[in-house]
Design a protein around this motif. Sequence first.
Motif, PDB file in Angstrom:
ATOM      1  N   ASN A   1      67.986  47.159  16.164  1.00 38.43           N
ATOM      2  CA  ASN A   1      67.459  46.589  14.845  1.00 38.43           C
ATOM      3  C   ASN A   1      67.078  48.127  14.641  1.00 38.43           C
ATOM      4  O   ASN A   1      67.267  49.346  15.372  1.00 38.43           O
ATOM      5  N   ASN A   2      66.818  48.510  13.873  1.00 37.39           N
ATOM      6  CA  ASN A   2      65.899  49.978  12.720  1.00 37.39           C
ATOM      7  C   ASN A   2      65.196  50.556  14.046  1.00 37.39           C
ATOM      8  O   ASN A   2      64.161  51.337  14.227  1.00 37.39           O
ATOM      9  N   ALA A   3      63.426  49.340  14.975  1.00 39.14           N
ATOM     10  CA  ALA A   3      62.800  49.854  15.962  1.00 39.14           C
ATOM     11  C   ALA A   3      63.738  50.031  17.143  1.00 39.14           C
ATOM     12  O   ALA A   3      62.959  50.447  17.781  1.00 39.14           O
ATOM     13  N   GLY A   4      64.611  49.767  17.276  1.00 38.05           N
ATOM     14  CA  GLY A   4      65.201  50.327  18.697  1.00 38.05           C
ATOM     15  C   GLY A   4      66.216  49.167  19.299  1.00 38.05           C
ATOM     16  O   GLY A   4      67.189  48.457  18.220  1.00 38.05           O
ATOM     17  N   ASN A   5      65.957  48.670  21.218  1.00 37.40           N
ATOM     18  CA  ASN A   5      67.733  47.654  21.037  1.00 37.40           C
ATOM     19  C   ASN A   5      66.268  46.613  22.056  1.00 37.40           C
ATOM     20  O   ASN A   5      65.797  46.774  22.899  1.00 37.40           O
ATOM     21  N   MET A   6      66.404  45.487  21.354  1.00 37.18           N
ATOM     22  CA  MET A   6      65.953  44.464  21.916  1.00 37.18           C
ATOM     23  C   MET A   6      67.098  44.269  22.903  1.00 37.18           C
ATOM     24  O   MET A   6      68.429  43.867  23.097  1.00 37.18           O
ATOM     25  N   LEU A   7      66.440  44.039  24.758  1.00 36.43           N
ATOM     26  CA  LEU A   7      67.752  43.634  25.115  1.00 36.43           C
ATOM     27  C   LEU A   7      67.281  42.510  26.727  1.00 36.43           C
ATOM     28  O   LEU A   7      66.490  41.878  25.345  1.00 36.43           O
ATOM     29  N   THR A   8      68.699  41.630  26.142  1.00 38.48           N
ATOM     30  CA  THR A   8      68.831  40.263  27.211  1.00 38.48           C
ATOM     31  C   THR A   8      69.296  41.335  28.789  1.00 38.48           C
ATOM     32  O   THR A   8      70.542  41.812  28.384  1.00 38.48           O
ATOM     33  N   PHE A   9      69.346  40.552  29.545  1.00 37.49           N
ATOM     34  CA  PHE A   9      68.682  40.593  30.810  1.00 37.49           C
ATOM     35  C   PHE A   9      69.763  39.914  31.310  1.00 37.49           C
ATOM     36  O   PHE A   9      69.453  38.506  30.740  1.00 37.49           O
ATOM     37  N   GLY A  10      70.547  39.963  32.280  1.00 37.14           N
ATOM     38  CA  GLY A  10      70.902  39.436  33.066  1.00 37.14           C
ATOM     39  C   GLY A  10      70.239  38.500  34.579  1.00 37.14           C
ATOM     40  O   GLY A  10      68.502  39.333  34.606  1.00 37.14           O
ATOM     41  N   GLY A  11      69.937  37.607  34.734  1.00 45.84           N
ATOM     42  CA  GLY A  11      69.361  37.107  35.891  1.00 45.84           C
ATOM     43  C   GLY A  11      69.514  38.518  37.425  1.00 45.84           C
ATOM     44  O   GLY A  11      68.413  38.184  38.278  1.00 45.84           O
ATOM     45  N   GLY A  12      70.163  40.136  37.308  1.00 44.03           N
ATOM     46  CA  GLY A  12      69.820  40.471  38.658  1.00 44.03           C
ATOM     47  C   GLY A  12      71.225  40.158  38.984  1.00 44.03           C
ATOM     48  O   GLY A  12      71.206  39.204  40.031  1.00 44.03           O
ATOM     49  N   THR A  13      70.910  40.868  40.454  1.00 45.65           N
ATOM     50  CA  THR A  13      72.303  41.214  42.218  1.00 45.65           C
ATOM     51  C   THR A  13      71.106  42.051  42.722  1.00 45.65           C
ATOM     52  O   THR A  13      70.973  42.996  42.204  1.00 45.65           O
ATOM     53  N   ARG A  14      70.805  41.095  43.806  1.00 47.40           N
ATOM     54  CA  ARG A  14      70.141  42.028  45.004  1.00 47.40           C
ATOM     55  C   ARG A  14      70.990  42.413  45.465  1.00 47.40           C
ATOM     56  O   ARG A  14      71.944  41.400  45.873  1.00 47.40           O
ATOM     57  N   LEU A  15      70.735  44.000  45.759  1.00 52.91           N
ATOM     58  CA  LEU A  15      71.422  44.454  46.718  1.00 52.91           C
ATOM     59  C   LEU A  15      70.672  45.043  48.097  1.00 52.91           C
ATOM     60  O   LEU A  15      69.513  45.396  48.357  1.00 52.91           O
ATOM     61  N   MET A  16      71.513  44.500  49.565  1.00 48.93           N
ATOM     62  CA  MET A  16      70.621  45.121  50.441  1.00 48.93           C
ATOM     63  C   MET A  16      71.718  45.501  51.003  1.00 48.93           C
ATOM     64  O   MET A  16      73.029  45.572  50.944  1.00 48.93           O
ATOM     65  N   VAL A  17      71.390  46.465  52.314  1.00 49.69           N
ATOM     66  CA  VAL A  17      72.301  47.576  52.700  1.00 49.69           C
ATOM     67  C   VAL A  17      71.985  47.942  54.465  1.00 49.69           C
ATOM     68  O   VAL A  17      70.497  47.367  54.222  1.00 49.69           O
ATOM     69  N   LYS A  18      73.243  46.875  55.071  1.00 45.81           N
ATOM     70  CA  LYS A  18      73.225  47.403  56.356  1.00 45.81           C
ATOM     71  C   LYS A  18      73.334  48.827  56.317  1.00 45.81           C
ATOM     72  O   LYS A  18      73.558  49.325  56.254  1.00 45.81           O
TER      73      LYS A  18
END
Lengths: 115, 115
Positions: free
Chosen positions: B97-114
């Motif tokens: 909109n004229n004021a910016g971006n209203m974000l809709t997020f996904g649920g996320g992915t948790r990354l683990m590194v071995k």
Amino acid sequence: EAEVAQSPRYKITEKSQAVAFWCDPISGHATLYWYRQILGQGPELLVQFQDESVVDDSQLPKDRFSAERLKGVDSTLKIQPAELGDSAMYLCASSLARGKGTEAFFGQGTRLTVV
Amino acid sequence: AQSVTQPDIHITVSEGASLELRCNYSYGATPYLFWYVQSPGQGLQLLLKYFSGDTLVQGIKGFEAEFKRSQSSFNLRKPSVHWSDAAEYFCAVGATNNAGNMLTFGGGTRLMVKP
């Protein structure tokens, strides 16, 4: 480096009490957002301000939540009365008001626990 | 209304291995797409964004993402993962909109590194 400031970082409150969170956006950012992030989920937008005006608060539970940005700079989000389901991270973000292409910068958030 | 799906809740990769995090979006117009990273108890940091032009977008920390309109996808990649990349990653679509971006997020992915 400029950043979005939020306080407090952590808050524990009892059910039915009032609680308030404060946010100071990056200097010069006209747009300010409040997001709620329940543990294990993505953030959800609660309210968007441009300067002192509310642009969108369609997802704000207005029976208990209120938000203000009286002078168009810092902002306060209030919950009264708090409920157990309000336990979450409350994130504030700010951006330049340029429409498309604007990046939102996030603060570190306030972790609310309602007991 | 827009939506974002991140099909993988958790991903574990070995240090030095390549990484791809999936993101699918639903949006009625040309999407503005973002990837953010969140370390435990912290706010969100922007990795990269797509608004228009080249569909392969380069970001910080060696990340890149490719916008594929035909698949409604915006997958995040990194050729060689470092232990410090362990965090939660969020894909988001912006409603402008004229004021910016209203974000809709996904649920996320948790990354683990071995190691």
